[in-house]
Design a protein around this motif. Structure first.
Motif, PDB file in Angstrom:
ATOM      1  N   LYS A  18       0.832  -1.209   0.000  1.00  0.00           N
ATOM      2  CA  LYS A  18       0.000   0.000   0.000  1.00  0.00           C
ATOM      3  C   LYS A  18       0.867   1.259   0.000  1.00  0.00           C
ATOM      4  N   VAL A  19       1.907   1.249   0.803  1.00  0.00           N
ATOM      5  CA  VAL A  19       2.811   2.404   0.853  1.00  0.00           C
ATOM      6  C   VAL A  19       3.516   2.569  -0.490  1.00  0.00           C
ATOM      7  N   ALA A  20       3.957   1.449  -1.088  1.00  0.00           N
ATOM      8  CA  ALA A  20       4.635   1.511  -2.388  1.00  0.00           C
ATOM      9  C   ALA A  20       3.695   2.035  -3.467  1.00  0.00           C
ATOM     10  N   ARG A  21       2.439   1.606  -3.448  1.00  0.00           N
ATOM     11  CA  ARG A  21       1.472   2.101  -4.439  1.00  0.00           C
ATOM     12  C   ARG A  21       1.220   3.592  -4.268  1.00  0.00           C
ATOM     13  N   TYR A  22       1.065   4.028  -3.015  1.00  0.00           N
ATOM     14  CA  TYR A  22       0.859   5.453  -2.768  1.00  0.00           C
ATOM     15  C   TYR A  22       2.062   6.258  -3.231  1.00  0.00           C
ATOM     16  N   GLN A  23       3.261   5.793  -2.877  1.00  0.00           N
ATOM     17  CA  GLN A  23       4.479   6.521  -3.247  1.00  0.00           C
ATOM     18  C   GLN A  23       4.655   6.536  -4.764  1.00  0.00           C
ATOM     19  N   THR A  24       4.347   5.435  -5.424  1.00  0.00           N
ATOM     20  CA  THR A  24       4.460   5.373  -6.882  1.00  0.00           C
ATOM     21  C   THR A  24       3.492   6.351  -7.538  1.00  0.00           C
ATOM     22  N   ARG A  25       2.252   6.392  -7.052  1.00  0.00           N
ATOM     23  CA  ARG A  25       1.285   7.352  -7.599  1.00  0.00           C
ATOM     24  C   ARG A  25       1.741   8.787  -7.373  1.00  0.00           C
ATOM     25  N   ASN A  26       2.317   9.036  -6.218  1.00  0.00           N
ATOM     26  CA  ASN A  26       2.812  10.369  -5.905  1.00  0.00           C
ATOM     27  C   ASN A  26       3.973  10.749  -6.830  1.00  0.00           C
ATOM     28  N   VAL A  27       4.868   9.808  -7.091  1.00  0.00           N
ATOM     29  CA  VAL A  27       6.019  10.066  -7.968  1.00  0.00           C
ATOM     30  C   VAL A  27       5.568  10.237  -9.416  1.00  0.00           C
ATOM     31  N   LEU A  28       4.588   9.458  -9.836  1.00  0.00           N
ATOM     32  CA  LEU A  28       4.121   9.548 -11.223  1.00  0.00           C
ATOM     33  C   LEU A  28       3.448  10.884 -11.523  1.00  0.00           C
ATOM     34  N   ARG A  29       2.990  11.595 -10.500  1.00  0.00           N
ATOM     35  CA  ARG A  29       2.405  12.919 -10.702  1.00  0.00           C
ATOM     36  C   ARG A  29       3.461  13.991 -10.940  1.00  0.00           C
ATOM     37  N   TYR A  35      12.093  14.815   1.558  1.00  0.00           N
ATOM     38  CA  TYR A  35      11.950  16.019   2.377  1.00  0.00           C
ATOM     39  C   TYR A  35      10.545  16.603   2.251  1.00  0.00           C
ATOM     40  N   ASP A  36       9.962  16.554   1.068  1.00  0.00           N
ATOM     41  CA  ASP A  36       8.601  17.061   0.886  1.00  0.00           C
ATOM     42  C   ASP A  36       7.569  16.220   1.636  1.00  0.00           C
ATOM     43  N   ALA A  37       7.815  14.919   1.748  1.00  0.00           N
ATOM     44  CA  ALA A  37       6.872  14.012   2.394  1.00  0.00           C
ATOM     45  C   ALA A  37       7.263  13.698   3.834  1.00  0.00           C
ATOM     46  N   ARG A  38       8.122  14.500   4.424  1.00  0.00           N
ATOM     47  CA  ARG A  38       8.614  14.204   5.777  1.00  0.00           C
ATOM     48  C   ARG A  38       7.470  14.127   6.796  1.00  0.00           C
ATOM     49  N   PHE A  68       4.296  13.428   6.300  1.00  0.00           N
ATOM     50  CA  PHE A  68       3.495  12.227   6.046  1.00  0.00           C
ATOM     51  C   PHE A  68       4.235  10.977   6.511  1.00  0.00           C
ATOM     52  N   ASN A  69       5.541  10.916   6.257  1.00  0.00           N
ATOM     53  CA  ASN A  69       6.320   9.758   6.693  1.00  0.00           C
ATOM     54  C   ASN A  69       6.358   9.669   8.216  1.00  0.00           C
ATOM     55  N   GLU A  70       6.452  10.808   8.891  1.00  0.00           N
ATOM     56  CA  GLU A  70       6.418  10.801  10.353  1.00  0.00           C
ATOM     57  C   GLU A  70       5.056  10.342  10.857  1.00  0.00           C
ATOM     58  N   LEU A  71       4.003  10.733  10.170  1.00  0.00           N
ATOM     59  CA  LEU A  71       2.674  10.261  10.534  1.00  0.00           C
ATOM     60  C   LEU A  71       2.575   8.749  10.375  1.00  0.00           C
ATOM     61  N   LEU A  72       3.111   8.225   9.290  1.00  0.00           N
ATOM     62  CA  LEU A  72       3.097   6.770   9.086  1.00  0.00           C
ATOM     63  C   LEU A  72       3.915   6.055  10.152  1.00  0.00           C
ATOM     64  N   LEU A  73       5.030   6.656  10.554  1.00  0.00           N
ATOM     65  CA  LEU A  73       5.862   6.030  11.576  1.00  0.00           C
ATOM     66  C   LEU A  73       5.185   6.033  12.948  1.00  0.00           C
ATOM     67  N   SER A  74       4.259   6.937  13.166  1.00  0.00           N
ATOM     68  CA  SER A  74       3.547   6.960  14.439  1.00  0.00           C
ATOM     69  C   SER A  74       2.447   5.900  14.496  1.00  0.00           C
ATOM     70  N   LEU A  87       7.598  -0.023   6.109  1.00  0.00           N
ATOM     71  CA  LEU A  87       7.401   1.341   5.611  1.00  0.00           C
ATOM     72  C   LEU A  87       8.538   1.757   4.680  1.00  0.00           C
ATOM     73  N   PHE A  88       9.769   1.527   5.106  1.00  0.00           N
ATOM     74  CA  PHE A  88      10.903   1.949   4.289  1.00  0.00           C
ATOM     75  C   PHE A  88      11.022   1.134   3.005  1.00  0.00           C
ATOM     76  N   ARG A  89      10.677  -0.129   3.060  1.00  0.00           N
ATOM     77  CA  ARG A  89      10.668  -0.931   1.822  1.00  0.00           C
ATOM     78  C   ARG A  89       9.629  -0.406   0.842  1.00  0.00           C
ATOM     79  N   GLY A  90       8.466  -0.064   1.360  1.00  0.00           N
ATOM     80  CA  GLY A  90       7.419   0.487   0.495  1.00  0.00           C
ATOM     81  C   GLY A  90       7.819   1.819  -0.109  1.00  0.00           C
ATOM     82  N   LEU A  91       8.394   2.695   0.721  1.00  0.00           N
ATOM     83  CA  LEU A  91       8.863   3.990   0.204  1.00  0.00           C
ATOM     84  C   LEU A  91       9.956   3.794  -0.842  1.00  0.00           C
TER      85      LEU A  91
END
Length: 192
Positions: free
Chosen positions: A6-17, A70-73, A75-81, A89-93
């Motif tokens: 799920k994290v990888a799909r979200y990150q991929t969609r974000n990068v593709l934009r 850095y732009d998603a810092r 959001f990444n902190e939210l995911l880590l919480s 998480l890091f594998r997905g990112l």
């Protein structure tokens, strides 16, 4: 569905934009088409593509990864919480950043080479160039992760990524020159 996927799909969609990814792919399309048209065939273009790849892929992957992280810092902190494992998480990112960058490289270089018709006859060297580009992408995205997560300030992190790229580029060129000078008495055409 697995959390890492799920994290990888979200990150991929974000990068593709990102328009930078399209520019990255178009840069390689234009460069490959230009080299094939002016170079006189795919076999004569591959060394130039390898040199272009060795300079461009690490720079873009380091810069794109550090800026993206850095732009998603927040959001990444939210995911880590959340109750999500750090490794997952890091594998997905990592997968979400690496796969689009590698695909942009493969499409940008492989597409024009395939359309030129010479890639079929030289499938081994073309696959070597494409595989090397994908591996370079994976390595420098990982280095971008190290820089982005070890330096808190975004400006310093991006500066550190650029200095890292410059250092690795200069060190690589220096080692190649040192090897060619040291072993000048031996036939080096094949290993070089």
């Amino acid at each position: 569905m697995n959390t890492g996927v799920k994290v990888a799909r979200y990150q991929t969609r974000n990068v593709l934009r990102a328009r930078a990814l399209i520019g990255y792919a178009l840069f390689f399309v234009v460069a490959t088409v230009g080299l094939v048209r002016m170079g006189g065939g795919v076999e004569r273009v591959l060394p130039s593509l390898a040199s272009l790849m060795l300079f461009t892929v690490p720079l873009v992957c380091l810069a794109f990864t550090t800026v993206s992280l850095y732009d998603a810092r927040a959001f990444n902190e939210l995911l880590l919480s959340q109750p999500v494992g750090r490794r997952v998480l890091f594998r997905g990112l990592y997968a979400g950043l690496t796969l689009p960058l590698a695909a942009a490289f493969v499409l940008g270089v492989g597409g024009p080479l395939l359309l030129s018709g010479g890639a079929v006859a030289l499938s081994g060297p073309v696959l070597l160039i494409l595989g090397s580009g994908v591996l370079l992408t994976a390595v420098f995205v990982a280095l971008g992760f190290v820089v982005a997560f070890s330096i808190q300030d975004a400006a310093r992190g991006l500066a550190a990524a650029l200095v890292l790229w410059l250092g690795l580029t200069v060190v690589y060129d220096g080692l190649v020159l040192l090897a060619s000078h040291t072993f000048a008495a031996y036939p080096l055409e094949r290993p070089m």
